[in-house]
Design a protein around this motif. Structure first.
Motif, PDB file in Angstrom:
ATOM      1  N   ALA A 268       5.794   1.279  -1.965  1.00 50.95           N
ATOM      2  CA  ALA A 268       4.870   2.415  -2.035  1.00 50.95           C
ATOM      3  C   ALA A 268       3.738   2.134  -3.016  1.00 50.95           C
ATOM      4  CB  ALA A 268       5.621   3.677  -2.448  1.00 50.95           C
ATOM      5  N   VAL A 269       4.041   1.395  -4.091  1.00 57.44           N
ATOM      6  CA  VAL A 269       2.995   1.016  -5.044  1.00 57.44           C
ATOM      7  C   VAL A 269       1.965   0.112  -4.368  1.00 57.44           C
ATOM      8  CG1 VAL A 269       2.538  -0.279  -7.158  1.00 57.44           C
ATOM      9  CG2 VAL A 269       4.457   1.308  -7.073  1.00 57.44           C
ATOM     10  N   LEU A 270       2.458  -0.801  -3.509  1.00 57.37           N
ATOM     11  CA  LEU A 270       1.526  -1.661  -2.768  1.00 57.37           C
ATOM     12  C   LEU A 270       0.622  -0.829  -1.859  1.00 57.37           C
ATOM     13  CD1 LEU A 270       3.732  -4.726  -1.720  1.00 57.37           C
ATOM     14  CD2 LEU A 270       2.097  -4.549  -3.586  1.00 57.37           C
ATOM     15  N   VAL A 271       1.184   0.164  -1.206  1.00 63.90           N
ATOM     16  CA  VAL A 271       0.372   1.044  -0.350  1.00 63.90           C
ATOM     17  C   VAL A 271      -0.649   1.795  -1.196  1.00 63.90           C
ATOM     18  CG1 VAL A 271       0.444   2.997   1.245  1.00 63.90           C
ATOM     19  CG2 VAL A 271       2.252   1.281   1.322  1.00 63.90           C
ATOM     20  N   LEU A 272      -0.234   2.240  -2.385  1.00 63.56           N
ATOM     21  CA  LEU A 272      -1.157   2.949  -3.275  1.00 63.56           C
ATOM     22  C   LEU A 272      -2.310   2.051  -3.702  1.00 63.56           C
ATOM     23  CD1 LEU A 272      -1.967   5.330  -5.048  1.00 63.56           C
ATOM     24  CD2 LEU A 272      -0.381   4.485  -6.789  1.00 63.56           C
TER      25      LEU A 272
ATOM     26  N   ALA B  19       6.934   5.721   6.082  1.00 62.12           N
ATOM     27  CA  ALA B  19       5.832   4.806   5.762  1.00 62.12           C
ATOM     28  C   ALA B  19       4.499   5.383   6.211  1.00 62.12           C
ATOM     29  CB  ALA B  19       6.077   3.449   6.431  1.00 62.12           C
ATOM     30  N   VAL B  20       4.464   5.975   7.406  1.00 56.83           N
ATOM     31  CA  VAL B  20       3.228   6.575   7.918  1.00 56.83           C
ATOM     32  C   VAL B  20       2.795   7.758   7.048  1.00 56.83           C
ATOM     33  CG1 VAL B  20       2.212   7.843   9.848  1.00 56.83           C
ATOM     34  CG2 VAL B  20       3.610   5.819  10.287  1.00 56.83           C
ATOM     35  N   ALA B  21       3.748   8.619   6.710  1.00 56.07           N
ATOM     36  CA  ALA B  21       3.422   9.790   5.894  1.00 56.07           C
ATOM     37  C   ALA B  21       2.921   9.378   4.516  1.00 56.07           C
ATOM     38  CB  ALA B  21       4.652  10.682   5.761  1.00 56.07           C
ATOM     39  N   LEU B  22       3.558   8.368   3.924  1.00 53.09           N
ATOM     40  CA  LEU B  22       3.131   7.910   2.604  1.00 53.09           C
ATOM     41  C   LEU B  22       1.720   7.328   2.652  1.00 53.09           C
ATOM     42  CD1 LEU B  22       3.832   7.176  -0.368  1.00 53.09           C
ATOM     43  CD2 LEU B  22       4.664   4.986   0.494  1.00 53.09           C
ATOM     44  N   SER B  23       1.457   6.479   3.622  1.00 47.21           N
ATOM     45  CA  SER B  23       0.153   5.830   3.713  1.00 47.21           C
ATOM     46  C   SER B  23      -0.959   6.836   3.999  1.00 47.21           C
ATOM     47  CB  SER B  23       0.182   4.762   4.811  1.00 47.21           C
ATOM     48  OG  SER B  23      -1.082   4.156   4.966  1.00 47.21           O
TER      49      SER B  23
END
Length: 425
Positions: free
Chosen positions: A288-292, A394-398
């Motif tokens: 999630a940090v990578l997505v952020l 993953a979709v919701a987080l991104s």
């Protein structure tokens, strides 16, 4: 008066995204953020799929080759001063346990550790004495696709794990010797028991530790070999729903009697499974940090886009475009980058997970077969299991991060003073 996200707002945003760099359009940073989001989302989906696949394979090898519940007696001291916990009424107990709702099978077992020998090869093995019909009820052991030989001939010999057969250099029809230190009792003491058996069946349970240590012997023969005439060491119990095995404990204790003790598969592997749960959470946070980080690049891209489009913003504002419309135009620009990157990441991640076995096999062969070592990790293969919940997370987080981060540069564009934007034009 037009509503929010009107058609003209989408047209302006789409024009900005399609514009060339020389025209003040999308910057390199925006493309970098799109690719970054795609790779981060794909990495998150792949990681969660591999973790789910590892857990599923690990649990399946446990449940497919081991007892869901082991029933045994508490220890007592005999008249001769020996400590024992054998079960003398195993047939009656097995029948009572089978009557418990949810129990599929209850098999008496005789267990012992011995040395197996074939010519100059010697290894320590664990022998399970079990009846043929009960052996056929163990999915990972009686699997015709992975087994060799004829399991129907089990009463004529013994069954070996594939690793045991390899370590001893023996195949179907070969003979090995089992050597037990607790053998024949004589006036001079106990002498080792040595007996040769024909290998009639070789199984592969999918777990390295089982395949390299386990041997199955006919129940009656095991009773004789281990001096357990008329006795059993424990009952191996299989249930319909292993995930709910703890709910059967009270009924199993009642069926087993006052000296009954239980050991479930969760007791044996619970700490490892809890460690997997913790690792899953940690891996999700790291991904999630990578997505952020990838989403934060949207800010850089939009800030440059706002700077390049300052003149356009001033003109649009003087023509009557509201702050809200400007905000929504640049929000659409950033959100589309996040949305497209997320969708591409989902496609890439799902394709990687679907063909993960092929990809891992290629990498394993290219590196000399050292990427996945079954002797260290316990299982022979690392599957990837796509789960809808992981993909949606993953979709919701991104999308959530992309939309929230986009608001900051979009708000800056909306609050730009049109007079200042056009002063030097």
């Amino acid at each position: 008066m037009t509503g929010p996200f009107a058609r003209f707002e989408w047209l302006i945003a789409w024009r900005y995204l399609r514009a060339r760099r020389t025209e003040g359009g999308v910057s390199v940073m925006t493309w970098i953020s799109l690719i970054g989001i795609m790779l981060a989302v794909a990495a998150l989906i792949i990681t969660m799929a591999v973790r789910a696949g590892f857990r599923a394979e690990f649990v399946d090898t446990i449940l497919g080759a081991n007892a869901h519940v082991t029933l045994y007696n508490s220890s007592i001291v005999t008249e001769t001063g020996q400590i024992t916990r054998v079960i003398d009424d195993y047939a009656e107990k097995a029948e009572a346990v089978r009557a418990v709702p949810g129990v599929v099978r209850a098999a008496p077992l005789v267990k012992g550790q011995v040395m197996a020998n074939n010519q100059s090869y010697n290894i320590g093995v664990q022998v399970f004495g079990i009846a043929l019909e009960d052996l056929k009820g163990i999915p990972r052991i009686a699997d015709a696709n992975t087994g060799q030989g004829d399991i129907a001939r089990f009463d004529e010999g013994i069954a070996l794990g594939a690793g045991v057969a390899t370590d001893l250099g023996v195949g179907i029809g070969g003979r090995i010797r089992l050597i037990s230190p607790n053998g024949v009792r004589t006036a001079m003491g106990t002498s080792p028991r040595v007996k040769a058996y024909e290998v009639v069946y070789i199984f592969s349970a999918g777990r390295y530790d089982i395949d390299h240590t386990r041997v199955y012997m006919p129940f009656a023969e095991a009773q004789s070999y281990f001096n357990r005439e008329g006795l059993a060491d424990e009952l191996e119990i299989m249930v319909e729903n292993p995930e709910l095995v703890d709910e059967l404990n009270a009924d199993l204790m009642k069926a087993g009697g006052e000296r009954t003790l239980l050991w479930t598969w969760r007791d044996a592997s619970g700490s490892f499974l809890r460690a997997l749960d913790i690792e899953d959470t940690v891996m999700f946070v790291l991904m999630a940090v990578l997505v952020l980080i990838a989403s934060l690049n949207i800010i850089s891209g939009l800030v440059m886009l706002v700077k390049n489009k300052g003149r356009d913003i001033g003109i649009l504002r003087t023509m009557g475009l509201t702050e809200g419309s400007v905000l929504r135009v640049f929000f659409i620009c950033g959100a589309l980058v996040g949305l497209i990157g997320t969708l591409l990441g989902v496609v890439l991640g799902c394709l990687f997970a679907v063909y993960f076995d092929t990809i891992l096999a290629f990498v394993n062969s290219a590196t000399g077969g050292e990427v996945w070592d079954a002797s260290v990790r316990g299982i022979y293969r690392l599957p990837a299991k796509l789960m809808l919940g992981d993909v949606l997370a993953a979709v919701a987080l991104s999308l959530g991060l992309s939309f929230v981060i986009t608001l900051f540069p979009a708000r800056r564009a909306a609050r730009m003073n049109p007079v200042e934007a056009l002063r030097y034009e």
